[in-house]
Motif scaffolding. Structure first.
Motif, PDB file in Angstrom:
ATOM      1  N   PHE A  49       0.846  -1.190   0.000  1.00  0.00           N
ATOM      2  CA  PHE A  49       0.000   0.000   0.000  1.00  0.00           C
ATOM      3  C   PHE A  49       0.882   1.241   0.000  1.00  0.00           C
ATOM      4  O   PHE A  49       2.104   1.177   0.202  1.00  0.00           O
ATOM      5  CB  PHE A  49      -0.952   0.012   1.199  1.00  0.00           C
ATOM      6  CG  PHE A  49      -0.253   0.008   2.538  1.00  0.00           C
ATOM      7  CD1 PHE A  49       0.060   1.192   3.190  1.00  0.00           C
ATOM      8  CD2 PHE A  49       0.086  -1.187   3.163  1.00  0.00           C
ATOM      9  CE1 PHE A  49       0.706   1.198   4.405  1.00  0.00           C
ATOM     10  CE2 PHE A  49       0.731  -1.193   4.392  1.00  0.00           C
ATOM     11  CZ  PHE A  49       1.038  -0.002   5.016  1.00  0.00           C
ATOM     12  N   TYR A  50       0.236   2.394  -0.240  1.00  0.00           N
ATOM     13  CA  TYR A  50       0.929   3.684  -0.259  1.00  0.00           C
ATOM     14  C   TYR A  50       0.352   4.565   0.847  1.00  0.00           C
ATOM     15  O   TYR A  50      -0.862   4.581   1.073  1.00  0.00           O
ATOM     16  CB  TYR A  50       0.741   4.390  -1.604  1.00  0.00           C
ATOM     17  CG  TYR A  50       1.483   3.748  -2.762  1.00  0.00           C
ATOM     18  CD1 TYR A  50       2.679   4.276  -3.234  1.00  0.00           C
ATOM     19  CD2 TYR A  50       0.979   2.612  -3.386  1.00  0.00           C
ATOM     20  CE1 TYR A  50       3.356   3.700  -4.297  1.00  0.00           C
ATOM     21  CE2 TYR A  50       1.645   2.020  -4.443  1.00  0.00           C
ATOM     22  CZ  TYR A  50       2.831   2.572  -4.895  1.00  0.00           C
ATOM     23  OH  TYR A  50       3.500   1.990  -5.947  1.00  0.00           O
ATOM     24  N   THR A  51       1.218   5.305   1.521  1.00  0.00           N
ATOM     25  CA  THR A  51       0.777   6.262   2.536  1.00  0.00           C
ATOM     26  C   THR A  51       0.833   7.664   1.944  1.00  0.00           C
ATOM     27  O   THR A  51       1.759   7.998   1.191  1.00  0.00           O
ATOM     28  CB  THR A  51       1.664   6.191   3.789  1.00  0.00           C
ATOM     29  OG1 THR A  51       3.028   6.460   3.423  1.00  0.00           O
ATOM     30  CG2 THR A  51       1.577   4.811   4.415  1.00  0.00           C
ATOM     31  N   LEU A  52      -0.145   8.491   2.286  1.00  0.00           N
ATOM     32  CA  LEU A  52      -0.244   9.829   1.724  1.00  0.00           C
ATOM     33  C   LEU A  52       0.560  10.817   2.552  1.00  0.00           C
ATOM     34  O   LEU A  52       0.429  10.869   3.782  1.00  0.00           O
ATOM     35  CB  LEU A  52      -1.708  10.279   1.670  1.00  0.00           C
ATOM     36  CG  LEU A  52      -2.694   9.360   0.928  1.00  0.00           C
ATOM     37  CD1 LEU A  52      -4.035  10.051   0.779  1.00  0.00           C
ATOM     38  CD2 LEU A  52      -2.148   8.957  -0.430  1.00  0.00           C
ATOM     39  N   ASP A  53       1.390  11.595   1.856  1.00  0.00           N
ATOM     40  CA  ASP A  53       2.127  12.667   2.509  1.00  0.00           C
ATOM     41  C   ASP A  53       1.152  13.784   2.874  1.00  0.00           C
ATOM     42  O   ASP A  53       0.254  14.117   2.109  1.00  0.00           O
ATOM     43  CB  ASP A  53       3.215  13.198   1.573  1.00  0.00           C
ATOM     44  CG  ASP A  53       4.225  14.075   2.298  1.00  0.00           C
ATOM     45  OD1 ASP A  53       3.954  14.450   3.451  1.00  0.00           O
ATOM     46  OD2 ASP A  53       5.279  14.376   1.701  1.00  0.00           O
TER      47      ASP A  53
ATOM     48  N   ASN B 247      -3.379   4.882  11.751  1.00  0.00           N
ATOM     49  CA  ASN B 247      -3.517   6.335  11.893  1.00  0.00           C
ATOM     50  C   ASN B 247      -2.897   7.118  10.734  1.00  0.00           C
ATOM     51  O   ASN B 247      -2.544   8.282  10.897  1.00  0.00           O
ATOM     52  CB  ASN B 247      -2.902   6.814  13.225  1.00  0.00           C
ATOM     53  CG  ASN B 247      -3.598   6.214  14.429  1.00  0.00           C
ATOM     54  OD1 ASN B 247      -4.818   6.035  14.428  1.00  0.00           O
ATOM     55  ND2 ASN B 247      -2.836   5.877  15.457  1.00  0.00           N
ATOM     56  N   ARG B 248      -2.791   6.480   9.584  1.00  0.00           N
ATOM     57  CA  ARG B 248      -2.277   7.163   8.400  1.00  0.00           C
ATOM     58  C   ARG B 248      -3.240   6.948   7.240  1.00  0.00           C
ATOM     59  O   ARG B 248      -3.860   5.892   7.120  1.00  0.00           O
ATOM     60  CB  ARG B 248      -0.884   6.616   8.026  1.00  0.00           C
ATOM     61  CG  ARG B 248       0.204   6.892   9.049  1.00  0.00           C
ATOM     62  CD  ARG B 248       1.508   6.259   8.621  1.00  0.00           C
ATOM     63  NE  ARG B 248       1.405   4.811   8.577  1.00  0.00           N
ATOM     64  CZ  ARG B 248       2.374   4.006   8.155  1.00  0.00           C
ATOM     65  NH1 ARG B 248       3.519   4.513   7.736  1.00  0.00           N
ATOM     66  NH2 ARG B 248       2.202   2.700   8.142  1.00  0.00           N
ATOM     67  N   GLU B 249      -3.334   7.966   6.388  1.00  0.00           N
ATOM     68  CA  GLU B 249      -4.147   7.842   5.185  1.00  0.00           C
ATOM     69  C   GLU B 249      -3.394   7.004   4.160  1.00  0.00           C
ATOM     70  O   GLU B 249      -2.230   7.278   3.862  1.00  0.00           O
ATOM     71  CB  GLU B 249      -4.470   9.225   4.603  1.00  0.00           C
ATOM     72  CG  GLU B 249      -5.433  10.033   5.450  1.00  0.00           C
ATOM     73  CD  GLU B 249      -5.828  11.333   4.782  1.00  0.00           C
ATOM     74  OE1 GLU B 249      -6.959  11.794   4.997  1.00  0.00           O
ATOM     75  OE2 GLU B 249      -4.998  11.879   4.021  1.00  0.00           O
ATOM     76  N   CYS B 250      -4.067   5.993   3.603  1.00  0.00           N
ATOM     77  CA  CYS B 250      -3.429   5.054   2.693  1.00  0.00           C
ATOM     78  C   CYS B 250      -4.307   4.811   1.472  1.00  0.00           C
ATOM     79  O   CYS B 250      -5.533   5.002   1.526  1.00  0.00           O
ATOM     80  CB  CYS B 250      -3.151   3.711   3.382  1.00  0.00           C
ATOM     81  SG  CYS B 250      -2.193   3.835   4.898  1.00  0.00           S
ATOM     82  N   ILE B 251      -3.686   4.396   0.402  1.00  0.00           N
ATOM     83  CA  ILE B 251      -4.395   3.937  -0.781  1.00  0.00           C
ATOM     84  C   ILE B 251      -3.808   2.611  -1.226  1.00  0.00           C
ATOM     85  O   ILE B 251      -2.636   2.313  -0.955  1.00  0.00           O
ATOM     86  CB  ILE B 251      -4.332   4.960  -1.947  1.00  0.00           C
ATOM     87  CG1 ILE B 251      -2.870   5.219  -2.344  1.00  0.00           C
ATOM     88  CG2 ILE B 251      -5.052   6.242  -1.595  1.00  0.00           C
ATOM     89  CD1 ILE B 251      -2.722   6.042  -3.612  1.00  0.00           C
ATOM     90  N   VAL B 252      -4.627   1.807  -1.875  1.00  0.00           N
ATOM     91  CA  VAL B 252      -4.194   0.524  -2.436  1.00  0.00           C
ATOM     92  C   VAL B 252      -4.516   0.551  -3.924  1.00  0.00           C
ATOM     93  O   VAL B 252      -5.660   0.845  -4.310  1.00  0.00           O
ATOM     94  CB  VAL B 252      -4.903  -0.664  -1.761  1.00  0.00           C
ATOM     95  CG1 VAL B 252      -4.391  -1.980  -2.337  1.00  0.00           C
ATOM     96  CG2 VAL B 252      -4.700  -0.629  -0.262  1.00  0.00           C
ATOM     97  N   LEU B 253      -3.539   0.261  -4.756  1.00  0.00           N
ATOM     98  CA  LEU B 253      -3.738   0.328  -6.209  1.00  0.00           C
ATOM     99  C   LEU B 253      -4.711  -0.741  -6.672  1.00  0.00           C
ATOM    100  O   LEU B 253      -4.719  -1.871  -6.165  1.00  0.00           O
ATOM    101  CB  LEU B 253      -2.405   0.166  -6.932  1.00  0.00           C
ATOM    102  CG  LEU B 253      -1.346   1.257  -6.735  1.00  0.00           C
ATOM    103  CD1 LEU B 253      -0.123   0.949  -7.569  1.00  0.00           C
ATOM    104  CD2 LEU B 253      -1.906   2.622  -7.064  1.00  0.00           C
ATOM    105  N   LYS B 254      -5.524  -0.377  -7.638  1.00  0.00           N
ATOM    106  CA  LYS B 254      -6.385  -1.343  -8.311  1.00  0.00           C
ATOM    107  C   LYS B 254      -5.630  -2.004  -9.457  1.00  0.00           C
ATOM    108  O   LYS B 254      -5.783  -3.178  -9.737  1.00  0.00           O
ATOM    109  CB  LYS B 254      -7.633  -0.633  -8.851  1.00  0.00           C
ATOM    110  CG  LYS B 254      -8.655  -1.537  -9.494  1.00  0.00           C
ATOM    111  CD  LYS B 254      -9.543  -2.206  -8.487  1.00  0.00           C
ATOM    112  CE  LYS B 254     -10.711  -2.912  -9.136  1.00  0.00           C
ATOM    113  NZ  LYS B 254     -11.609  -3.526  -8.156  1.00  0.00           N
ATOM    114  N   HIS B 255      -4.822  -1.214 -10.138  1.00  0.00           N
ATOM    115  CA  HIS B 255      -4.014  -1.710 -11.258  1.00  0.00           C
ATOM    116  C   HIS B 255      -2.899  -0.703 -11.526  1.00  0.00           C
ATOM    117  O   HIS B 255      -2.893   0.406 -10.981  1.00  0.00           O
ATOM    118  CB  HIS B 255      -4.873  -1.902 -12.512  1.00  0.00           C
ATOM    119  CG  HIS B 255      -5.704  -0.714 -12.858  1.00  0.00           C
ATOM    120  ND1 HIS B 255      -7.067  -0.702 -12.771  1.00  0.00           N
ATOM    121  CD2 HIS B 255      -5.354   0.525 -13.259  1.00  0.00           C
ATOM    122  CE1 HIS B 255      -7.540   0.475 -13.109  1.00  0.00           C
ATOM    123  NE2 HIS B 255      -6.514   1.242 -13.412  1.00  0.00           N
TER     124      HIS B 255
END
Length: 419
Positions: A374-378, A405-413
């Protein structure tokens, strides 16, 4: 020759060897072997590839069953084959051998995890056992994507070979499911999947099923047919859902085919009385407002180009464009960051509609790769920009999840800008 036949009756390996011989041997055996012995040979069963040619092979149509003339179906081969088996084995390793968590804990987290956006339509389902996943193709897809957020904090050793195998499988999924992909990415996919197979053979040799071999051809098939996600059969199978529901509701199987045909004709006639396909652009006109630049922050106004006619812009909280829903707060991928690991993304701050076009005013930030799926948002906003939706490198909106406690995104593709 008779002595050879007697030996064949005693040794199973030699029997298989004789049965798998060339077709020309059949006439030789029939001519030189006694009739009773020949019948014994013909009656023997064997496993393996049969040498008889397939009736589907055609030199005129230039078709052969062994050639990659048709693409594989990702839904059945990948999500209901490889992912369904391999991911279950990996979870069984964490549960039974490592004792990092229990099946009860895993199911509790799956149920309590709140999926957002389009992920909520196919939320992961709880596991009945660790033998295989219990969801359908789309549910297994989301389970693979969201697993780092569901149990990522329970993984005590991120360098564990099984966890690295999972990350390899997840990365393969991102490239295989890409709706648009660069030629360089297909070359990387081929190398990536070969490395995945090496890991799989070493850690889970029982998972080397034929469908796992099919994945080795994905890169070549993408070059031949284009993105495979546009060719899988789920759209065809969704047509079957209507007939299944009708059959269950009728609860009468006397001439069921006639009943299904009548019901389908009635449904088709009803659909044709209105618009079958939705409009390209859909939004609630009661919630639309004219864009007032004075209400926007100064740094946002400074980033807007002067050549656009903002008087015709309407602002709305949510829009559906080509059947994909976008709302304020969603994440759009813009480009790859300078360090090649992170991503430049934009968080939708304002949605603007100009006739049939959709524009986003985006907060440009950096998504940092956690190297754990996953990716964490700066938290720093590097600037603002306005982008037309159809000009973005990736059309898919990603919801923001909170993990540790961090905002994250997970790639779909993946997308072509992620080379």
């Amino acid at each position: 020759m008779r002595k050879v036949v007697k030996r064949l009756d005693t040794t199973s390996n030699e029997v298989s060897l004789a049965r798998c011989s060339a077709p020309g041997m059949r006439a030789i055996l029939k001519k030189n072997v006694p009739k009773t012995e020949y019948k014994k040979l013909r009656a023997l069963h064997f496993k393996g590839v049969k040498y008889r040619p397939s009736p589907f092979n055609s030199e005129k149509l230039k078709f052969h069953v062994c050639d990659p003339a048709m693409p594989f179906c990702l839904a059945h081969d990948f999500f209901e084959g490889i992912v369904k088996l391999v991911l279950a084995k990996i979870l069984a390793y964490f549960i039974d051998k490592k004792k990092w968590f229990s099946l009860k804990t895993l199911n509790r987290r799956i149920i309590s995890f709140k999926c957002k956006g389009s992920d909520a339509k196919d939320a992961p389902t709880r596991l009945k056992s660790t033998k295989k996943l219990s969801g359908n193709a789309c549910e297994n897809w989301n389970f693979l994507r969201l697993l780092p957020l569901i149990i990522g904090d329970l993984i005590q050793d991120t360098e564990d070979p099984m966890w690295q195998l999972f990350l390899s499988l997840k990365e393969v999924c991102e490239y295989v499911c890409a709706p648009s992909i660069a030629v360089e990415q297909t070359a990387y996919l081929k190398v990536l999947y070969q490395a995945f197979l090496v890991q799989l053979q070493k850690l889970l040799p029982e998972c080397l099923i034929p469908k796992a071999h099919f994945g080795a051809h994905y890169a070549d098939l993408i070059l031949r047919f284009g993105p495979l996600i546009r060719l899988f059969t789920l759209r065809f199978e969704s047509k079957h859902v209507f007939f299944k529901r009708v059959a269950d509701a009728c609860n009468n199987f006397i001439n069921i085919t006639k009943t299904l045909a009548h019901k389908y004709m009635y449904r088709f006639a009803y659909d044709n009385t209105s618009e079958i396909l939705p409009d390209d652009l859909e939004y609630d006109t009661s919630k639309s407002l004219n864009l007032n630049l004075e209400t926007l922050p100064e740094e946002m106004i400074a980033s807007l180009p002067e050549d656009l006619n903002y008087e015709d812009f309407e602002t709305i909280p949510k829009v559906i464009f080509h059947s994909v829903a976008y709302q304020i707060g969603d994440i759009m991928i813009l480009d790859k960051a300078d360090n090649a690991l992170d991503l430049k993304i934009g968080k939708i701050a304002v949605i603007c509609v100009d006739q049939s076009r959709v524009h986003f005013i985006l907060q440009e930030i950096i998504a940092v790769n956690s190297l754990n799926g996953f990716y964490t948002l700066d938290q720093k906003v590097s600037g603002y920009s306005i982008k037309e939706l159809e000009m973005l490198p990736d059309y898919y909106p990603l919801p923001v999840y909170i993990h540790e406690n961090r905002e994250c995104i997970v790639l779909k593709h993946s997308n072509p800008t992620m080379n």
